[in-house]
Write a protein that holds these residues in place. Structure first.
Motif, PDB file in Angstrom:
ATOM      1  N   ASP A 145       0.816  -1.216   0.000  1.00 25.75           N
ATOM      2  CA  ASP A 145       0.000   0.000   0.000  1.00 25.75           C
ATOM      3  C   ASP A 145       0.850   1.267   0.000  1.00 25.75           C
ATOM      4  OD1 ASP A 145      -2.167  -1.585  -0.010  1.00 25.75           O
ATOM      5  OD2 ASP A 145      -2.719  -1.273   2.098  1.00 25.75           O
TER       6      ASP A 145
ATOM      7  N   ASP B  44      -2.055  -5.823  -6.637  1.00 23.73           N
ATOM      8  CA  ASP B  44      -3.358  -5.761  -5.964  1.00 23.73           C
ATOM      9  C   ASP B  44      -3.879  -7.150  -5.599  1.00 23.73           C
ATOM     10  OD1 ASP B  44      -3.223  -3.076  -6.461  1.00 23.73           O
ATOM     11  OD2 ASP B  44      -4.564  -3.131  -8.200  1.00 23.73           O
ATOM     12  N   THR B 139     -10.179  -0.767 -12.902  1.00 20.83           N
ATOM     13  CA  THR B 139      -8.907  -0.563 -12.198  1.00 20.83           C
ATOM     14  C   THR B 139      -7.734  -1.051 -13.041  1.00 20.83           C
ATOM     15  OG1 THR B 139     -10.191  -1.216 -10.277  1.00 20.83           O
ATOM     16  CG2 THR B 139      -7.846  -0.839  -9.934  1.00 20.83           C
TER      17      THR B 139
END
Ligand SMILES: [Zn+2]
Lengths: 456, 173
Positions: A145, B44, B139
């Motif tokens: 992140d 991700d 995305t």
């Protein structure tokens, strides 16, 4: 270089070097754990850094920063002082090493007497706050992140030419962090490297970082020595090292051509990303270039303009290295670029034998840095191992001197041959490689996709 | 040719490398043909990519597999579901995307990302326990567009001294 020169370079310890690097190492270790929670060793390391900067113009800023960080407060301005103190130490290390290299190679160097240009005045707060977050967290705590948060920062910086350097640096740094996550489980960390990249980025992200100094036009004959290639997933740079013969004498110069790319553009295809046919044509053909009013920065970088250059006569780099290089004067190093990683001094090695990946002359060994051989050219570790002469860049890293080959005299299919990193600057000369390149044509495929999808 | 991890995993075998400035840490990915699958990445929590349509040059499919639970998704960039994907059976786009991911990153790394064990000769898809889990294409598609946008960035107008830290290195063999 002769064996005695290699011996002097590798034998003579640089005074103060170990002490300066120990202070840098202390900070780098603290950065791995994060400046957000300092233990006793980290506090001591920061205090040592402040003490080392004690006699410099950074003394007050560094002392204040270290005291504030030790009290548990982290802010952009304190980190800038810490990064500045680290850079000043490595600047001093650079100066000592470059002086040793110049002495060892008999090279004369001009004094730096220019000043930087105006600061670009571009907002950089977003970059600073990401770098602060990174330092607070420490490398060991970095997760996907935090790395992903750099993407919008980089995109903004990349769109503005004046912040291109910071964008390129952050993108390469973030890609490494991403590839290494989860970093907490890594047994060994690249402490020095990430300390370098972080502190360099922090300094580039200061509003007061100056723009480039003024360039002055030069005319004369440029004799290329070789090309050093820099590359990460989204950038490539070709840096030509050469000697510029002018009416006022011979000077050592560099020409950099940098382009954006993506990770799937690798190998010889990267040459097609720069549109400089005159420059690349001369490199591929082994020719000199005649320059007329080409802008030259005081640090020795030509700001290349294709219309200020025309192809010249054939020029063998080994002849240039033997006859012209010893007389050439090197430029002074821009103060803010002073870091050991910038030391890349062209040298000629001849009549050596290769033992254990090193050139051995008169019993003195100088290791080859074959890790830095680029994938876009034909020069391989095997060809270096079979070589008898080499034009390379003298570099210092991890405590030692090495030479990074740019061109070698070697043996190909039992015949003597000269092989250089830039031989394929206008496309692979090896038919097998050329065929594979034409079949893949990564750049054309992606440009077609970009043309169709980005504007639909 | 044995695949090497893109990370310079020998960082630790030589203590000096911890105190080394210039060693590039990430090896270049292996060259592959991009015409069919111009983009693939491990990000991700998914192996995801973009597959060019065989019939319409203006259309692309966005295909992905989640590491967590092996959810399969495939749709056009306008979110029209792919007709070839039904239940746990992968469509040709997903197959092509996974094949290219293996070419680019190596079987071992793709398998590790998807948390499966794969033998040297078996394919990654066969090791999955997949189910159909449609995910929005936006995305991944916007990440692909950002990827392509690098090709539109003009050449730098001067030297980038910071690239001294990123010496080129030969592609993993
Ligand atoms: Zn599909």
């Amino acid at each position: 270089m002769r064996g005695t020169q290699i011996g002097a370079l590798t034998d003579d310890a640089v005074p103060g070097l170990a002490e300066a690097l120990a202070v840098v190492d202390g900070l780098d270790d603290a950065l791995a754990n994060g400046l957000g929670r300092l233990g006793e060793p980290e506090r001591a390391a920061l205090a040592a850094l402040a003490a080392a900067a004690g006699a410099s113009p950074l003394a007050t800023a560094a002392a204040d920063a270290v005291a504030t960080l030790a009290a548990g407060t982290v802010a952009d301005e304190y980190l800038a002082a810490v990064a500045g103190a680290r850079a000043a130490l490595l600047g001093a290390v650079h100066d000592a090493l470059l002086a040793a290299a110049d002495t060892g190679t008999g090279r004369s160097r001009a004094e730096w007497d220019a000043t930087g240009g105006d600061s670009p005045g571009v907002p950089l707060a977003a970059a600073r706050s990401w770098l602060t977050e990174l330092a607070v967290t420490g490398w060991r705590g970095v997760g996907e992140d935090l790395v992903a948060a750099s993407a919008p920062v980089v995109a903004t910086l990349l769109a503005e030419p004046r912040t291109r350097r910071l964008a390129v640096l952050l993108d390469g740094f973030a890609a490494e962090l991403r590839a290494c996550t989860p970093i907490a489980t890594m047994e060994h960390l690249p402490y020095r490297r990430w300390g370098d990249l972080w502190s360099r980025a922090v300094l580039l992200a200061q509003d007061t970082w100056p723009g480039p100094p003024a360039a002055a036009p030069v005319s004369g004959r440029l004799l290329p020595l070789g090309v050093d290639v820099h590359e990460h997933a989204t950038a490539v740079q070709f840096e030509v090292h050469g000697v510029l013969e002018t009416a006022g004498g011979a000077r050592l110069v560099r020409v950099a051509a940098a382009a954006a790319k993506v990770d799937t553009i690798v190998g010889p295809a990267v040459w097609t990303l720069v549109d400089r046919p005159v420059l690349l044509g001369a490199l591929a053909a082994g020719r000199a270039l005649e320059l007329t009013d080409m802008p030259l920065l005081p640090g020795g970088d030509l700001l290349w303009r294709e219309d200020a250059a025309t192809p010249g006569e054939p020029a063998d780099p080994f002849t240039t290295a033997r006859l012209v290089l010893p007389e050439a004067t090197a430029a002074g190093v821009p103060p803010l670029d002073r870091h050991p990683v910038r030391i890349a001094e062209p040298v000629l090695l001849e009549d050596y034998t290769v033992t254990d990946h090193a050139a051995v002359l008169d019993g003195r060994a100088l290791p080859f840095d074959t890790d830095r051989l680029p994938g876009c050219g034909p020069l391989t570790p095997e060809l270096v191992a079979a070589s008898t002469a080499c034009i390379g860049l003298l570099r210092w890293d991890a405590g030692g001197w090495r030479v990074q080959p740019l061109a070698v005299r070697t043996t190909v299919k039992r015949k003597p041959a000269t092989v250089a990193t830039a031989d394929w600057a206008q496309g692979p000369t090896d038919p097998k490689v050329a065929k594979a390149e034409a079949r893949n044509d990564a750049v054309a495929v992606l440009r077609e996709r970009a043309g169709r999808l980005l504007r639909s | 040719m044995g695949y090497k991890d893109p990370i310079m995993i020998d960082l630790g075998t030589d203590g000096d490398r911890e105190r080394c400035s210039g060693a590039t840490l990430v090896r270049p990915v292996r060259a592959r043909k991009l015409a069919k699958v111009p983009f693939v990445e491990l990000a991700d929590g998914r192996v995801q990519g973009v597959v060019s349509s065989g019939s319409d040059i203006a259309r692309v499919y966005v295909s992905s597999v989640t590491a967590d639970g092996h959810g399969l998704s495939c749709s056009t960039n306008n979110n029209r579901p792919c007709g070839g994907l039904s239940g746990p059976y992968a469509c040709k786009h997903l197959r092509a995307m996974l094949d290219e991911a293996v070419l680019q990153y190596g079987r071992e790394r793709v398998a590790r990302y998807l948390r499966v064990e794969v033998g040297a000769d078996s394919d990654v898809l066969g090791a999955l326990d997949p189910h159909h889990a449609p995910a929005p294409a936006a995305t991944v598609f916007s990440r692909f567009l950002r990827h392509l946008a690098y090709l539109e960035v003009p050449e730098a107008d001067g030297p980038v001294p910071e690239l001294q830290w990123f010496g080129a290195t030969r592609t993993a063999g």
